[in-house]
Design a protein around this motif. Structure first.
Motif, PDB file in Angstrom:
ATOM      1  N   ALA A   1      -2.436   3.038 -12.242  1.00  0.00           N
ATOM      2  CA  ALA A   1      -2.767   2.828 -10.827  1.00  0.00           C
ATOM      3  C   ALA A   1      -2.155   1.529 -10.325  1.00  0.00           C
ATOM      4  CB  ALA A   1      -4.281   2.811 -10.638  1.00  0.00           C
ATOM      5  N   LEU A   2      -2.223   0.491 -11.143  1.00  0.00           N
ATOM      6  CA  LEU A   2      -1.652  -0.805 -10.768  1.00  0.00           C
ATOM      7  C   LEU A   2      -0.140  -0.713 -10.634  1.00  0.00           C
ATOM      8  CD1 LEU A   2      -2.371  -3.783 -10.239  1.00  0.00           C
ATOM      9  CD2 LEU A   2      -2.022  -4.205 -12.683  1.00  0.00           C
ATOM     10  N   GLY A   3       0.496  -0.051 -11.600  1.00  0.00           N
ATOM     11  CA  GLY A   3       1.945   0.104 -11.541  1.00  0.00           C
ATOM     12  C   GLY A   3       2.383   0.952 -10.366  1.00  0.00           C
ATOM     13  N   GLY A   4       1.652   2.056 -10.125  1.00  0.00           N
ATOM     14  CA  GLY A   4       1.976   2.912  -8.988  1.00  0.00           C
ATOM     15  C   GLY A   4       1.844   2.187  -7.669  1.00  0.00           C
ATOM     16  N   THR A   5       0.797   1.362  -7.555  1.00  0.00           N
ATOM     17  CA  THR A   5       0.602   0.584  -6.332  1.00  0.00           C
ATOM     18  C   THR A   5       1.760  -0.387  -6.100  1.00  0.00           C
ATOM     19  OG1 THR A   5      -1.812   0.700  -6.584  1.00  0.00           O
ATOM     20  CG2 THR A   5      -0.943  -1.020  -5.139  1.00  0.00           C
TER      21      THR A   5
ATOM     22  N   PHE B   1      -5.775   8.839   1.713  1.00  0.00           N
ATOM     23  CA  PHE B   1      -5.607   7.383   1.803  1.00  0.00           C
ATOM     24  C   PHE B   1      -4.298   6.925   1.162  1.00  0.00           C
ATOM     25  CE2 PHE B   1     -10.092   6.458   3.010  1.00  0.00           C
ATOM     26  CZ  PHE B   1      -9.810   5.509   3.981  1.00  0.00           C
ATOM     27  N   VAL B   2      -3.870   7.582   0.098  1.00  0.00           N
ATOM     28  CA  VAL B   2      -2.578   7.220  -0.509  1.00  0.00           C
ATOM     29  C   VAL B   2      -1.459   7.401   0.511  1.00  0.00           C
ATOM     30  CG1 VAL B   2      -0.867   7.879  -2.231  1.00  0.00           C
ATOM     31  CG2 VAL B   2      -3.262   7.672  -2.884  1.00  0.00           C
ATOM     32  N   LEU B   3      -1.458   8.530   1.193  1.00  0.00           N
ATOM     33  CA  LEU B   3      -0.427   8.803   2.199  1.00  0.00           C
ATOM     34  C   LEU B   3      -0.558   7.867   3.397  1.00  0.00           C
ATOM     35  CD1 LEU B   3      -0.467  12.719   2.162  1.00  0.00           C
ATOM     36  CD2 LEU B   3       1.195  11.188   1.081  1.00  0.00           C
ATOM     37  N   LEU B   4      -1.798   7.658   3.853  1.00  0.00           N
ATOM     38  CA  LEU B   4      -2.012   6.804   5.020  1.00  0.00           C
ATOM     39  C   LEU B   4      -1.660   5.352   4.736  1.00  0.00           C
ATOM     40  CD1 LEU B   4      -5.381   8.346   6.258  1.00  0.00           C
ATOM     41  CD2 LEU B   4      -3.204   8.385   7.499  1.00  0.00           C
ATOM     42  N   MET B   5      -2.006   4.858   3.559  1.00  0.00           N
ATOM     43  CA  MET B   5      -1.694   3.468   3.225  1.00  0.00           C
ATOM     44  C   MET B   5      -0.188   3.271   3.039  1.00  0.00           C
ATOM     45  SD  MET B   5      -4.487   1.890   3.528  1.00  0.00           S
ATOM     46  CE  MET B   5      -4.951   3.105   4.767  1.00  0.00           C
ATOM     47  N   ALA B   6       0.483   4.291   2.510  1.00  0.00           N
ATOM     48  CA  ALA B   6       1.946   4.220   2.414  1.00  0.00           C
ATOM     49  C   ALA B   6       2.539   4.133   3.814  1.00  0.00           C
ATOM     50  CB  ALA B   6       2.491   5.442   1.677  1.00  0.00           C
ATOM     51  N   GLY B   7       2.011   4.944   4.731  1.00  0.00           N
ATOM     52  CA  GLY B   7       2.474   4.885   6.115  1.00  0.00           C
ATOM     53  C   GLY B   7       2.152   3.555   6.765  1.00  0.00           C
ATOM     54  N   LEU B   8       1.000   2.990   6.442  1.00  0.00           N
ATOM     55  CA  LEU B   8       0.610   1.712   7.037  1.00  0.00           C
ATOM     56  C   LEU B   8       1.506   0.578   6.553  1.00  0.00           C
ATOM     57  CD1 LEU B   8      -1.408   0.362   8.929  1.00  0.00           C
ATOM     58  CD2 LEU B   8      -2.944   0.041   6.971  1.00  0.00           C
ATOM     59  N   ILE B   9       1.937   0.639   5.303  1.00  0.00           N
ATOM     60  CA  ILE B   9       2.870  -0.372   4.782  1.00  0.00           C
ATOM     61  C   ILE B   9       4.189  -0.304   5.545  1.00  0.00           C
ATOM     62  CG2 ILE B   9       4.263  -1.031   2.777  1.00  0.00           C
ATOM     63  CD1 ILE B   9       1.869  -0.068   1.033  1.00  0.00           C
ATOM     64  N   LEU B  10       4.705   0.906   5.735  1.00  0.00           N
ATOM     65  CA  LEU B  10       5.931   1.080   6.515  1.00  0.00           C
ATOM     66  C   LEU B  10       5.743   0.566   7.939  1.00  0.00           C
ATOM     67  CD1 LEU B  10       7.301   4.627   5.581  1.00  0.00           C
ATOM     68  CD2 LEU B  10       8.438   2.421   5.188  1.00  0.00           C
ATOM     69  N   PHE B  11       4.640   0.961   8.553  1.00  0.00           N
ATOM     70  CA  PHE B  11       4.372   0.597   9.941  1.00  0.00           C
ATOM     71  C   PHE B  11       4.270  -0.915  10.112  1.00  0.00           C
ATOM     72  CE2 PHE B  11       1.131  -0.593  13.087  1.00  0.00           C
ATOM     73  CZ  PHE B  11       1.691  -0.078  14.243  1.00  0.00           C
ATOM     74  N   GLU B  12       3.464  -1.570   9.281  1.00  0.00           N
ATOM     75  CA  GLU B  12       3.239  -3.004   9.454  1.00  0.00           C
ATOM     76  C   GLU B  12       4.492  -3.816   9.142  1.00  0.00           C
ATOM     77  OE1 GLU B  12       1.201  -6.321  10.663  1.00  0.00           O
ATOM     78  OE2 GLU B  12       0.707  -4.192  10.879  1.00  0.00           O
TER      79      GLU B  12
ATOM     80  N   ILE C   1      -3.375  -9.514   6.301  1.00  0.00           N
ATOM     81  CA  ILE C   1      -4.600  -8.726   6.160  1.00  0.00           C
ATOM     82  C   ILE C   1      -4.279  -7.232   6.117  1.00  0.00           C
ATOM     83  CG2 ILE C   1      -6.676  -7.974   7.382  1.00  0.00           C
ATOM     84  CD1 ILE C   1      -7.031 -10.573   5.912  1.00  0.00           C
ATOM     85  N   THR C   2      -3.414  -6.781   7.018  1.00  0.00           N
ATOM     86  CA  THR C   2      -3.068  -5.358   7.061  1.00  0.00           C
ATOM     87  C   THR C   2      -2.418  -4.907   5.759  1.00  0.00           C
ATOM     88  OG1 THR C   2      -2.754  -5.450   9.461  1.00  0.00           O
ATOM     89  CG2 THR C   2      -1.788  -3.581   8.308  1.00  0.00           C
ATOM     90  N   LEU C   3      -1.493  -5.696   5.242  1.00  0.00           N
ATOM     91  CA  LEU C   3      -0.814  -5.334   4.002  1.00  0.00           C
ATOM     92  C   LEU C   3      -1.765  -5.417   2.811  1.00  0.00           C
ATOM     93  CD1 LEU C   3       2.669  -7.047   4.524  1.00  0.00           C
ATOM     94  CD2 LEU C   3       2.105  -4.611   4.711  1.00  0.00           C
ATOM     95  N   TYR C   4      -2.633  -6.412   2.816  1.00  0.00           N
ATOM     96  CA  TYR C   4      -3.610  -6.536   1.723  1.00  0.00           C
ATOM     97  C   TYR C   4      -4.532  -5.320   1.678  1.00  0.00           C
ATOM     98  CZ  TYR C   4      -7.625  -7.972  -1.020  1.00  0.00           C
ATOM     99  OH  TYR C   4      -8.634  -8.007  -1.956  1.00  0.00           O
ATOM    100  N   VAL C   5      -5.058  -4.939   2.824  1.00  0.00           N
ATOM    101  CA  VAL C   5      -5.958  -3.784   2.902  1.00  0.00           C
ATOM    102  C   VAL C   5      -5.229  -2.515   2.450  1.00  0.00           C
ATOM    103  CG1 VAL C   5      -7.246  -2.287   4.487  1.00  0.00           C
ATOM    104  CG2 VAL C   5      -7.449  -4.774   4.671  1.00  0.00           C
ATOM    105  N   SER C   6      -3.951  -2.398   2.807  1.00  0.00           N
ATOM    106  CA  SER C   6      -3.156  -1.253   2.378  1.00  0.00           C
ATOM    107  C   SER C   6      -3.056  -1.208   0.859  1.00  0.00           C
ATOM    108  CB  SER C   6      -1.752  -1.315   2.986  1.00  0.00           C
ATOM    109  OG  SER C   6      -1.801  -1.317   4.388  1.00  0.00           O
ATOM    110  N   ILE C   7      -2.767  -2.346   0.253  1.00  0.00           N
ATOM    111  CA  ILE C   7      -2.619  -2.420  -1.201  1.00  0.00           C
ATOM    112  C   ILE C   7      -3.953  -2.138  -1.887  1.00  0.00           C
ATOM    113  CG2 ILE C   7      -2.147  -4.000  -3.122  1.00  0.00           C
ATOM    114  CD1 ILE C   7      -0.094  -5.386  -1.261  1.00  0.00           C
ATOM    115  N   TYR C   8      -5.031  -2.712  -1.371  1.00  0.00           N
ATOM    116  CA  TYR C   8      -6.367  -2.528  -1.950  1.00  0.00           C
ATOM    117  C   TYR C   8      -6.745  -1.045  -1.945  1.00  0.00           C
ATOM    118  CZ  TYR C   8     -11.427  -3.053  -2.615  1.00  0.00           C
ATOM    119  OH  TYR C   8     -12.720  -2.959  -3.080  1.00  0.00           O
ATOM    120  N   ASN C   9      -6.642  -0.422  -0.786  1.00  0.00           N
ATOM    121  CA  ASN C   9      -7.023   0.989  -0.666  1.00  0.00           C
ATOM    122  C   ASN C   9      -6.097   1.900  -1.471  1.00  0.00           C
ATOM    123  OD1 ASN C   9      -9.316   0.813   1.031  1.00  0.00           O
ATOM    124  ND2 ASN C   9      -8.003   0.479   2.800  1.00  0.00           N
TER     125      ASN C   9
END
Length: 223
Positions: free
Chosen positions: A112-116, A171-182, A199-207
Motif C-alpha cells: 500500500a505504501l509503495g503503491g501510494t 477513493f483510489v480513483l478520486l484521490m488520483a484525480g485530485l492529485i492531478l487536479f491540484e 493540505i490538499t495533496l496530503y489528504v489525497s496521499i492519506y486517503n
C-alpha cells in the motif's frame, strides 16, 4: 510592438518563477508534514493507542481544516498544518497496527505504501511536465468525493463490507484525480497558496494509502 512583446516575455518569466517557487514551497512543506505525520503515527503504534473513533476523527479533521483555512495567509497557518497532519498521523497508527497484526500484514502495508508513492510521483510528474489544465475535473471531484464520503459513513454505520470496498476503490480513483487536479492548479495559477496546496495533496496521499490498505488486505484474503 517590440515593447509589448518584451512585456509579455517578462510577465511569462515572472509567472514561471512564481510557479516554481510555489511548487518548491508546497513539496517542501508536504515532505515535512508527511514526515511529521509518520512520526506521530509511529508514536501511536508504539504506545498501541486505540483509534479515536469516527466522530472524534471527523471533528478533529474538519475543525483543524477550518482553522488552517482561516490561518492560511499567516505564519500560524504552518502551525495549523502540522497540527492537522500530526492528528491524522495519530489516527493512522492504530489502522496500520491492525494490518500489521494480520498474517500477511507487513507485506500489505508495504504494498500500500509503495503503491501510494508510485501513484503520487507518477501523477504529479505528469501534471508538472505536461502543464495540462485539469481544472475541468473540479466539479466532478467535488461531487464524487461527497458521494464517496457519505457512502463510507453508510458502510461504517450499517456494517456493509461490500460497500466499504467499493468506496475504497472510488477513493483510489478520486484521490488520483485530485492529485492531478491540484498539481495542475499549482502549475497553471489556479492555486497560489502553498499551505492549502499542501493540505490538499496530503489528504489525497492519506486517503489513497488507507484505501489501498483496505483493498490489498481484502484481495489478499487477510482483511
Amino acid at each position: 510592438m517590440n515593447y509589448n512583446a518584451e512585456s509579455t516575455v517578462v510577465r511569462s518569466q515572472q509567472s514561471a518563477v512564481q510557479t516554481n517557487k510555489l511548487l518548491r514551497n508546497t513539496y517542501s512543506l508536504l515532505a515535512m508534514t508527511l514526515l511529521f505525520s509518520a512520526m506521530t503515527a509511529g508514536v501511536s503504534m508504539a504506545l498501541n493507542l486505540p483509534h479515536p473513533g469516527i466522530i472524534i476523527t471527523l471533528v478533529g479533521y474538519f475543525g483543524l481544516l477550518f482553522l488552517t483555512t482561516k490561518l492560511r495567509n499567516s505564519a500560524w497557518g504552518i502551525v495549523s498544518v502540522f497540527a492537522l497532519t500530526g492528528f491524522m498521523g495519530l489516527t493512522l497508527g492504530p489502522i496500520v497496527n491492525a494490518y500489521l497484526g494480520l498474517p500477511n500484514g507487513p507485506q500489505i502495508v508495504m504494498q500500500a505504501l509503495g503503491g501510494t508513492g508510485i501513484i503520487f510521483i507518477a501523477l504529479s510528474a505528469y501534471a508538472v511536465k505536461s502543464e495540462k489544465d485539469f481544472s475541468f475535473m473540479g466539479g466532478f471531484l467535488f461531487v464524487g468525493i461527497l458521494v464517496a464520503f457519505l457512502a463510507s459513513l453508510a458502510a461504517f454505520f450499517f456494517e456493509m463490507p461490500g460497500l466499504s470496498l467499493a468506496v475504497s476503490a472510488m477513493f483510489v480513483l478520486l484521490m488520483a484525480g485530485l492529485i492531478l487536479f491540484e498539481t495542475s492548479q499549482i502549475v497553471n495559477g489556479g492555486e497560489t497558496n502553498y499551505i492549502m496546496a499542501t493540505i490538499t495533496l496530503y489528504v489525497s496521499i492519506y486517503n489513497l494509502f488507507v484505501s489501498l490498505l483496505q483493498l490489498i488486505g481484502a484481495f489478499s484474503g487477510d482483511d
